[in-house]
Motif scaffolding. Structure first.
Motif, PDB file in Angstrom:
ATOM      1  N   TYR A 327      -2.041   3.965   4.937  1.00  0.00           N
ATOM      2  CA  TYR A 327      -0.791   3.985   5.714  1.00  0.00           C
ATOM      3  C   TYR A 327       0.410   3.297   5.072  1.00  0.00           C
ATOM      4  O   TYR A 327       1.492   3.321   5.647  1.00  0.00           O
ATOM      5  CB  TYR A 327      -1.023   3.310   7.072  1.00  0.00           C
ATOM      6  CG  TYR A 327      -1.924   4.078   8.000  1.00  0.00           C
ATOM      7  CD1 TYR A 327      -1.486   5.247   8.610  1.00  0.00           C
ATOM      8  CD2 TYR A 327      -3.201   3.609   8.289  1.00  0.00           C
ATOM      9  CE1 TYR A 327      -2.304   5.948   9.483  1.00  0.00           C
ATOM     10  CE2 TYR A 327      -4.031   4.301   9.158  1.00  0.00           C
ATOM     11  CZ  TYR A 327      -3.574   5.474   9.753  1.00  0.00           C
ATOM     12  OH  TYR A 327      -4.379   6.156  10.616  1.00  0.00           O
ATOM     13  N   THR A 328       0.232   2.600   3.946  1.00  0.00           N
ATOM     14  CA  THR A 328       1.378   1.820   3.452  1.00  0.00           C
ATOM     15  C   THR A 328       1.804   2.231   2.049  1.00  0.00           C
ATOM     16  O   THR A 328       1.042   2.862   1.318  1.00  0.00           O
ATOM     17  CB  THR A 328       1.061   0.302   3.428  1.00  0.00           C
ATOM     18  OG1 THR A 328       0.073   0.047   2.426  1.00  0.00           O
ATOM     19  CG2 THR A 328       0.568  -0.183   4.781  1.00  0.00           C
ATOM     20  N   ARG A 629       5.007   6.486   5.109  1.00  0.00           N
ATOM     21  CA  ARG A 629       4.102   5.339   5.247  1.00  0.00           C
ATOM     22  C   ARG A 629       4.895   4.112   5.656  1.00  0.00           C
ATOM     23  O   ARG A 629       6.116   4.083   5.488  1.00  0.00           O
ATOM     24  CB  ARG A 629       3.463   5.039   3.871  1.00  0.00           C
ATOM     25  CG  ARG A 629       2.474   6.086   3.450  1.00  0.00           C
ATOM     26  CD  ARG A 629       2.271   6.058   1.940  1.00  0.00           C
ATOM     27  NE  ARG A 629       1.134   6.915   1.605  1.00  0.00           N
ATOM     28  CZ  ARG A 629      -0.106   6.468   1.412  1.00  0.00           C
ATOM     29  NH1 ARG A 629      -0.366   5.179   1.457  1.00  0.00           N
ATOM     30  NH2 ARG A 629      -1.084   7.310   1.151  1.00  0.00           N
TER      31      ARG A 629
END
Ligand SMILES: Nc1nc2c(c(=O)[nH]1)N[C@H]1C(S)=C(S)[C@@H](COP(=O)(O)OP(=O)(O)OC[C@H]3O[C@@H](n4cnc5c(=O)[nH]c(N)nc54)[C@H](O)[C@@H]3O)O[C@H]1N2
Ligand SMILES: Nc1nc2c(c(=O)[nH]1)N[C@H]1C(S)=C(S)[C@@H](COP(=O)(O)OP(=O)(O)OC[C@H]3O[C@@H](n4cnc5c(=O)[nH]c(N)nc54)[C@H](O)[C@@H]3O)O[C@H]1N2
Ligand SMILES: [Mo]
Length: 763
Positions: A327-328, A629
């Motif tokens: 997610y990042t 993200r």
């Protein structure tokens, strides 16, 4: 504004002896109950005021017009001392009538304190400034609207008008207001959040794709650790104390990060728990108080991140690798940046010993679910955006977003300031502009408009000629009071839509109107019957609010009706059915449902007793950023230490007894202050270094970025427990020290918590 300071500042004049002594009791205890009683009594509202507490924040009643803390649906009574003060102030039976204005010239009123102005009571009918007599005289509503319409139609460009909003306005009124501005042709929509949480919105948008927090009250109830940064909860979000006391009772860790140890950061008696109150049973509301240097929060967050990375060397599971990977973005770059930042730099900039930062880091590591909350102590700095992003970085490391009990949680100010932004109060075109144009059949401007600071500059250079203040008290809320006042005086027309008389009515344009409106507590009767409006709290919950009381005067109009009146007079060829919307607010809500994401079925949704939550994609781990993200930020460490040892960093804050520019008394109970507002809190050693004694008169001189100097004279120096190099005093008096050039280059927010000053004994 009086030239010479007088005891009580902008509050009530008092010759009562001032005093300063540490406060040892729990927050929200009997002192609060007594203070409520005094206020109700003063406003002659004991009976009705007491009743009002029972319908406030109740599904069938009205939303407290005070702060934006969410209502706790489990409580039958959810109110606080300051909410009651606030409501009572609006419900006062005192009235300002035409006879009052006939008796006093504006020049004479300008000499009154701000307390005395508001204390005259509720405004009752529209008034227009008459230059010949220097008095406000009555004017009919239609004539007043025509005057605004003529002025707006007479401008060379719509961008010569600026439409300010204070965060009290309902969602419906805000939407109609922005429609008026945009159909007319300008994005000049400055608002109080330009001074409040602009930094939070920008930072969260960049980091997680939406400019709001991701938590709700249920998350607060599930968190294992709560970091509370830069907020004076006991005074400014008192109902938060309930959540904090619950948290400590169930064993969660509560860490307060603030140069001052505020009352709500030690122990409390939960506002609505009368039995505890009777037994003086206080609950602790903190496990740790970290007295960070002003502006040192980014360094502290980075230090805590360093603790996490160090721990990960022996136990990689302290990082949520699955989350980070899926997610990042920019995680590795952030890890390198933290590794490259040495402890020396971190401790110096945070103004804290390494051991203390490590302890805070350990609290974070020990918690499965963490919430970080913040308010103005974080945002009103040059590096506010970077700091909020660093807070988000720290949360991301352990996947503390988009799961129960975890996430970023900005504490908003005015009761509907968040809803105002949602519904289009923004000097930049909102993301749904195309939809607005399609649904409403208008062509909105696509260029950026003016925010608060630029509106003041525009008044000075002549490019802003008409100012409309939809609530609030612009001249005192904005920085650089003298400069802002001079700007307002240069305009052709100022229009203030208000409930009470305030300074902004006296510092006006060549022409000026006061248009009085209904308050949140009052019945709003329109053609289709009694109307309700909606508000959004700091946790994205939208619910209906219905006033219960008879309006303060028959002449009052709702904000919706006033906006429509101005619109019809300004845009005679408009195809927007302004009056039709006012006749029945459901009709406007149907339009809002088509334009605003998350408002589909608006009229149905608000029938739920608790209202509804606006979908927050980041809460579901959907990040609408360029990379798709959550993005780590890679901000350089700011230097927050003044080069010159003689310079102190002054923060301007609220006392316990005020609502922004509305000052109820000259006391600040939790800080142990009585009968004094013109004060400056200093560290004892800083006082000694300047040869100052307790209570001595000092002159405070600020140096602006543009080199100009401003001085406030004869404020009393008082010793206080704050870090060396830090100082504190009250807004709005101290806005006189904040130069118009002193705003953040990251958020354009005035640096209201970071004024470089020198303090010396008055001569
Ligand atoms: N009763 C009441 N309630 C209110 C209001 C009111 O005036 N009266 N105003 C409403 C509005 S509009 C708003 S925006 C909010 C404001 O709520 P707050 O943010 O609590 O407002 P301030 O009084 O400005 O207090 C700022 C706090 O930040 C701390 N601080 C200052 N500098 C720093 C720093 O560098 N780092 C850290 N960590 N802390 C720092 C100060 O010591 C202080 O505790 O309250 C809302 N609620
Ligand atoms: N130095 C310094 N300055 C600051 C701050 C700071 O921390 N330090 N904080 C900033 C912040 S966070 C904010 S939010 C601003 C506050 O700025 P504003 O929102 O502009 O000011 P308020 O004092 O909340 O406005 C009070 C007035 O609102 C009107 N009013 C009250 N209720 C209603 C209503 O229901 N409808 C309408 N139309 N009018 C109503 C009354 O006439 C009252 O006099 O100040 C900012 N200024
Ligand atoms: Mo605010």
């Amino acid at each position: 504004m009086p030239d010479e300071p007088r005891q009580g500042g902008f509050g009530p004049v008092t010759d009562g002896a001032w005093s300063s002594s540490p406060y040892h009791h729990a927050a929200a205890s009997w002192g609060a109950a007594k203070s409520v009683g005094t206020i109700l009594f003063q406003q002659r509202e004991l009976v009705r005021g007491t009743h009002s507490m029972f319908v406030m924040n109740h599904p069938t009643g009205y939303d407290c017009p005070g702060c934006a803390w969410p209502d706790d649906k489990k409580l039958t009574l959810d109110f606080c001392e300051n909410g009651v003060k606030h409501v009572t102030w609006e419900m006062t039976p005192k009235r300002v009538k035409r006879e009052f204005f006939a008796q006093h010239t504006v020049t004479e009123l300008a000499d009154w304190t701000d307390f005395d102005l508001e204390n005259e009571g509720r405004l009752t009918e529209p008034m227009v400034y008459d230059a010949a007599s220097d008095k406000y005289v009555p004017i009919g509503w239609d004539e007043a609207f025509a005057m605004v319409g003529d002025a707006l139609r007479g401008l060379a460009s719509p961008n010569e008008a600026s439409f300010y909003t204070s965060g009290r306005l309902s969602n419906e009124a805000t939407f109609l207001y922005q429609l008026l501005a945009r159909e007319y042709g300008t994005n000049n929509l400055p608002d109080c959040s330009n001074m409040c949480h602009e930094a939070s919105g920008r930072a969260l948008s960049a980091s997680i794709g939406t400019g709001k927090g991701t938590c709700d009250l249920a998350d607060w109830e599930e968190a294992d650790a709560l970091f509370i940064m830069g907020v004076n909860a006991a005074s400014n979000a008192p109902r938060m104390l309930t959540a904090l006391a619950d948290a400590t009772r169930r064993g969660a860790q509560v860490v307060h990060i603030n140069p001052l140890v505020e009352a709500g950061a030690t122990k409390t008696i939960v506002p609505h728990e009368m039995v505890d109150m009777a037994l003086f049973k206080a609950t602790s509301v903190s496990d740790m108080n970290i007295q960070v240097r002003p502006g040192g929060d980014l360094a502290l967050m980075r230090g805590m991140a360093k603790v996490v990375f160090e721990a990960a060397e022996s136990d990689p599971t302290v990082l949520d690798s699955a989350f980070l990977e899926q997610y990042t973005a920019e995680f590795e770059a952030y890890r390198d940046l933290v590794a490259a930042t040495g402890w020396d730099e971190i401790t110096t900039q945070a103004g804290l010993p390494e051991a203390e930062i490590r302890r805070a880091g350990q609290v974070y590591l020990d918690a499965d679910r963490t919430i970080i909350a913040w308010c103005l102590g974080i945002t009103q700095h040059e590096h506010g955006v970077d700091t909020v992003r660093e807070i988000t970085n720290l949360l991301l490391l352990r996947g503390n977003i988009g799961r129960p009990g975890a996430g970023p949680s900005p504490v908003r100010g005015h009761s509907n300031v968040q809803g105002n932004r949602t519904c289009g109060i923004d000097h930049r075109p909102p993301p749904w502009t195309d939809k607005l144009d399609e649904v409403c059949g208008i062509v909105s401007p696509r260029t950026h408009g003016l925010d608060t600071v630029n509106t003041v500059e525009g008044m000075h250079d002549g490019s802003v000629k008409v100012f409309v203040g939809m609530g609030g008290n612009f001249v005192l809320a904005a920085p650089d009071t003298a400069y802002t006042a001079a700007g307002l005086r240069k305009t052709e027309l100022t229009v203030q839509v208000s409930t009470k008389l305030n300074r902004s009515h006296l510092v006006h344009g060549r022409k000026a109107l006061i248009l009085p409106c209904l308050g949140r507590t009052e019945k709003d009767e329109q053609v289709a019957g009694l109307q309700g409006v909606t508000v959004e709290d700091a946790m994205s919950m939208v619910h209906i609010s219905r006033g219960k009381r008879r309006p303060a005067s028959k002449e009052l109009k709702s904000e919706m009706a006033i906006i429509a009146g101005i619109a019809k007079a300004t845009l005679p060829d408009s195809r927007t059915p302004w009056q039709w919307y006012v006749d029945d607010y459901d009709r406007l809500r149907d339009v809002m449902a088509k334009v605003l994401p998350g408002f589909e079925g608006f009229n149905q949704l608000i029938k739920n007793p608790g209202g509804f939550r606006i979908p927050q994609p980041a809460r579901e781990r959907v990040f609408h950023t360029p990379s798709g993200r959550a993005e780590f930020s890679l901000a350089p460490m700011p230097n927050v230490i003044p080069a010159d040892e003689d310079v102190l960093i002054l923060q301007t804050m609220r006392s316990h007894d005020q609502w922004n520019t509305t000052i109820y008394s000259a006391n600040d109970r939790y800080r142990g202050i009585k009968n004094l507002r013109e004060l400056i809190f200093l560290n004892e050693d800083d006082m000694r270094a300047r040869g100052l004694t307790e209570g001595e008169f000092v002159d405070i001189t600020s140096t602006s970025r543009d080199g100009s100097e401003r001085t406030l004279r004869r404020f009393r120096a008082l010793k206080y427990d704050l870090p060396r190099g830090a100082a504190a005093g009250y807004m709005p008096e101290m806005n006189a020290l904040i130069g118009i050039a002193d705003y953040s280059t990251q958020s354009d927010q005035p640096l209201m918590k970071n004024v470089a000053v020198r303090v010396a004994a008055s001569v």
